[in-house]
Enzyme design. Structure first.
Site, mmCIF file in Angstrom:
data_model
loop_
_atom_site.group_PDB
_atom_site.id
_atom_site.type_symbol
_atom_site.label_atom_id
_atom_site.label_comp_id
_atom_site.label_asym_id
_atom_site.label_seq_id
_atom_site.Cartn_x
_atom_site.Cartn_y
_atom_site.Cartn_z
ATOM 1 N N ARG A 42 -15.198 18.800 -33.071
ATOM 2 C CA ARG A 42 -15.017 17.372 -33.305
ATOM 3 C C ARG A 42 -15.265 16.938 -34.745
ATOM 4 O O ARG A 42 -14.433 16.273 -35.339
ATOM 5 C CB ARG A 42 -15.937 16.560 -32.368
ATOM 6 N N HIS A 88 -6.475 16.668 -26.379
ATOM 7 C CA HIS A 88 -7.778 16.145 -26.806
ATOM 8 C C HIS A 88 -8.398 15.329 -25.678
ATOM 9 O O HIS A 88 -8.132 14.121 -25.560
ATOM 10 C CB HIS A 88 -7.594 15.287 -28.058
ATOM 11 N N TYR A 131 0.207 -2.543 -30.414
ATOM 12 C CA TYR A 131 0.952 -3.396 -31.331
ATOM 13 C C TYR A 131 1.492 -2.650 -32.542
ATOM 14 O O TYR A 131 2.366 -3.155 -33.231
ATOM 15 C CB TYR A 131 0.061 -4.555 -31.824
#
Length: 835
Positions: A42, A88, A131
């Site tokens: 990570r 992931h 968006y």
């Protein structure tokens, strides 16, 4: 009403099995598993491609989805969903945050994602992923190029249903160029971004010189190049980081003092330190003003927009010195911040702290392995195709017998066996012939097959050379890196300062400074400074110095000088505002200088060309323009901060300017098509400020003036650097030649001149040209010195390849100085004013 219990009774033969475990052992085991997961899966980037796992999975998924730069954007939520579902198994917020960072030009030096929509700002968070839209940026294509040619290893994903790359091929040195930040368990990483062109030059040098030291590499990578620009003050911490992997440096905002209203001065901030937004600065200023820890500020306006970029205007109250207030802002607000480098990355699966040389070497080793594996894959593919083509050629030679044999066979298996026996073919060749349409077995097809056979053999020979010769492999990697720098490289944004220099506030308001003679200097990277005394520096070779001085004039500490710009303007500059550099026996270097943009309001694209003494009793200025116009300007100093000294036509600009000492100097033009013309300054009639000059040099079709100056023929040399006109500015080193100026005959004004450089194959223009006093010194865009070849007598010969691009050339400082009467007599006025 009572609720009926649904609990089922346990069977009679049920037995409990409870395992007693020590809580300390369980905590230790669980914590170690968690720590390993965070470190390796990570938080830390791989030193080879510079990507953390989530970033690598984002780019790989976008590549698999076909979101190329030449295709339309898709919703960011779609990409996040694909990454989360396939590779992931973590929160969508973490994936989207990583995707957004890859798209923000103020976060990374070379964006990997092309975002469409509101991707935030240094102060604001982005819009929700539903968006915004995204696709791969051009640089991401280079990161994933040739991934389908067995260049990297693949491993199983979290549920072992799919495969993902353990590392990307990464044609870009992403770890050094974009930096990295991450917090793991017990360790963290924080790396600063750098300039791609400089990093590629260092990599190519490391390929040629495997034993290169950190000092050698810092000639090409002098320091970080932050996405937000600004200034880095103090390079000792940078060198520590390059040496050991740990260090820190200070970042300063880029600001200048100018008139924001007719009666009020202000501080205009155009660049902030990396990671600092305008709202953070404004909020800190308000807190300091309200607590009365900072006085003299009338108003703060954030005028940042998409067209002008960052623009924070701090209005200063009348009676306060803006320079002193700027020093307080640096000290008390985030306009000056520090960056701590902790270069921790995964090398062979283990976290290591890396210096600059180690990071570059790990990337090079990775690229060598990628190119080697790619060559093996391509060779096998070419050999397989060549095997089939050779079989087809055998069939074409005896096409009638092939057809008869196939028709006489009972089935495909029998036909295959008979083809293999009669024509001595392999099973693959026989199957390929049986699967081909008859229309391919024509005479024209034979010509195509023979041509393809030759091309395949050449390809195999080239790939064998790469696989069999280490030098060829290194050359291929070096050439590919050069192409990457040419395509994706951009000019440096961050100014590097060795130290903060003398406080501007002190020099601006102090009345104790005597009006002693001194010298004012302008460097190739736009730094200004003044000397501590009137002792001219001796000529040195400049090898240990950073940057070159392109203009120097004699003046006094409280006098004024002029700055001539490419727009034909003359700007007045107070010498007292310039920092003092220490005296040196050699030519001065201006690492402690003041950036010109902080003291003069230059327009977009405008460049400072030279300094002048503002004398009114000399022969004046000589100027040369890009369109071949020459002008001598009558000496005149007006009672204002700026005025024009030449009327320029549309599309024209001044390329060179010089203050004449006698009016009898030789004026020299050098054009992009390698023509040199020089003639006496006495042939040019002086004009007033409104004059447009006269014809100086006759230009060929498509040519323009590259260099203009005034020289002493007895001691001058000519430096020319040739290259390709299609190369990205600042990326091609080119070929340089140094020739005595006396080898070039003089010709009349307005003629074409003589050839001064012969182009090699692939060259069609001059990149840099200069004529002036020997010995010539050259500098790169970062200010690092560039070695020039020795002077020879081949006035029209070709050049010698350089190690890195040349941004500026200058001669010894002592030869540039013209001492006015005011500098020799401190009692006389230093800047007479008329008008």
């Amino acid at each position: 009403m009572a609720r009926r219990s649904t609990k089922q009774p346990l069977p009679d033969d049920f037995e409990e099995h409870i395992l007693d475990t020590d809580i300390a052992d369980e905590m230790e085991s669980s914590f170690l598993e968690y720590a390993y997961s965070v470190i390796y899966s990570r938080a830390l980037p791989d030193a080879r491609d510079g990507l953390k796992p989530v970033q690598r999975r984002i780019l790989h998924t976008m590549n698999v989805m076909g979101l190329r730069p030449d295709r339309g954007h898709v919703k960011s939520a779609r990409v996040v969903g694909e990454v989360m579902g396939r590779l992931h198994p973590h929160g969508d917020g973490a994936i989207y945050d990583a995707l957004v960072r890859l798209a923000q030009p103020w976060s990374v030096r070379l964006p990997m994602v092309d975002g469409h929509g509101n991707f935030g700002s240094p102060d604001d968070s982005p819009a929700a992923m539903r968006y915004t839209e995204c696709r791969m940026a051009p640089a991401a294509v280079a990161m994933t190029a040739s991934i389908d040619e067995d260049t990297v290893d693949f491993r199983a994903n979290y549920d072992s249903r799919e495969l993902e790359p353990s590392v990307l091929p990464s044609a870009i040195p992403n770890l050094v160029v974009n930096g990295a930040t991450g917090i793991a368990v017990g360790m963290a990483t924080n790396m600063a971004p750098h300039n791609l062109v400089e990093v590629v030059q260092a990599l190519k040098h490391l390929i040629r010189h495997p034993d290169a030291s950190v000092d050698d590499l810092m000639r090409f990578v002098p320091g970080p190049d932050l996405p937000t620009g600004g200034k880095i003050v103090g390079l000792d911490g940078v060198r520590d980081a390059y040496e050991t992997g740990r260090g820190s440096f200070k970042m300063r905002a880029t600001a200048r003092v100018e008139s924001v209203t007719p009666r009020r001065k202000g501080i205009v901030v155009t660049e902030l330190p990396y990671g600092v937004g305008t709202e953070k600065v404004v909020e800190r200023i308000k807190v300091l003003v309200q607590s009365k820890k900072l006085q003299g500020i009338a108003d703060v306006k954030d005028l940042t927009d998409r067209e002008k970029g960052l623009q924070l205007v701090i209005e200063v109250k009348n009676g306060f010195v803006p320079e002193a207030l700027l020093e307080q802002l640096y000290r008390l607000t985030p306009m000056e911040d520090s960056f701590g480098i902790n270069a921790v990355a995964l090398v062979d699966g283990q976290p290591r702290t890396l210096g600059l040389r180690e990071m570059l070497q790990v990337f090079l080793d990775h690229r060598f392995e990628v190119v080697r594996r790619r060559s093996v894959f391509r060779r096998a593919k070419a050999a397989d195709r060549l095997h089939l083509v050779e079989g087809l050629l055998l069939a074409v030679l005896d096409i009638d017998e092939v057809i008869q044999l196939i028709r006489a066979s009972e089935n495909a298996g029998e036909a295959r066996e008979r083809l293999m026996t009669v024509f001595d073919l392999s099973q693959l060749q026989a199957d390929h012939i049986l699967d081909m349409p008859l229309r391919r077995l024509t005479k024209f097809s034979r010509i195509e097959l023979e041509k393809e056979q030759d091309e395949l053999r050449r390809t195999i020979e080239e790939l064998d050379a790469i696989l069999g010769d280490r030098a060829v492999l290194e050359r291929v990697v070096s050439d590919e890196l050069g192409e990457v720098a040419k395509v994706y490289g951009t000019p440096r944004r961050t100014v590097l300062l060795q130290s903060a220099g003398t406080s501007v506030a002190t020099t601006a308001v102090s009345l104790e400074v005597a009006d002693d003679p001194c010298f004012a200097y302008l460097s190739s990277t736009g730094l200004l400074a003044r000397s501590a005394s009137d002792e001219p520096p001796a000529t040195g070779d400049g090898r240990a110095n950073h940057d070159v001085v392109v203009s120097a004039v004699a003046t006094t500490a409280r006098g004024e000088v002029g700055v001539v710009t490419s727009r034909g303007r003359l700007l007045r500059l107070g010498v007292l505002d310039l920092p003092v550099i220490p005296a040196s026996a050699n030519d001065p270097h201006l690492q402690g200088g003041l950036p010109l943009s902080e003291v003069l309001p230059l327009e977009a694209g405008e460049r400072a060309l030279c300094l002048t003494t503002l004398r009114t009793d000399g022969p004046g200025l000589a100027l040369g323009t890009r369109q071949g116009v020459v002008k001598r300007v009558n000496p005149e100093v007006l009672n204002r901060d700026e005025w024009e000294v030449v009327s320029l036509k549309d599309g024209d600009e001044v390329v060179g300017a010089v203050e004449l000492a006698s009016g009898e100097e030789e004026l020299c033009f050098v054009t992009t098509d390698a023509q040199l013309l020089h003639f006496s300054a006495s042939l040019v009639r002086p004009q007033g400020r409104a004059g447009g000059g006269m014809a100086g040099v006759k230009l060929g079709a498509g040519a323009a003036v590259l260099s203009f100056g005034a020289v002493d023929p007895a001691t001058a040399v000519v430096v020319t650097v040739s290259g390709s006109a299609t190369a990205l500015p600042g990326t091609e080193a080119g070929s340089a030649k140094v020739t005595p100026f006396s080898d070039y005959p003089a010709k009349g004004r307005a003629t074409g001149g003589v050839r001064c450089h012969r182009f090699l194959r692939g060259e069609d223009t001059l990149l840099t040209a200069w004529a002036g006093p020997a010995p010539a010194r050259a500098a790169a865009a970062s200010g690092a010195p560039v070695d020039l070849p020795a002077a020879d007598g081949r006035r029209d010969g070709s050049g010698v390849p350089l190690a890195q691009p040349v941004a500026a050339v200058a001669g010894p400082v002592a030869a540039q100085l013209r001492v006015p009467d005011a500098a020799q007599d401190p009692g006389s006025p230093s800047t007479p004013v008329e008008g």
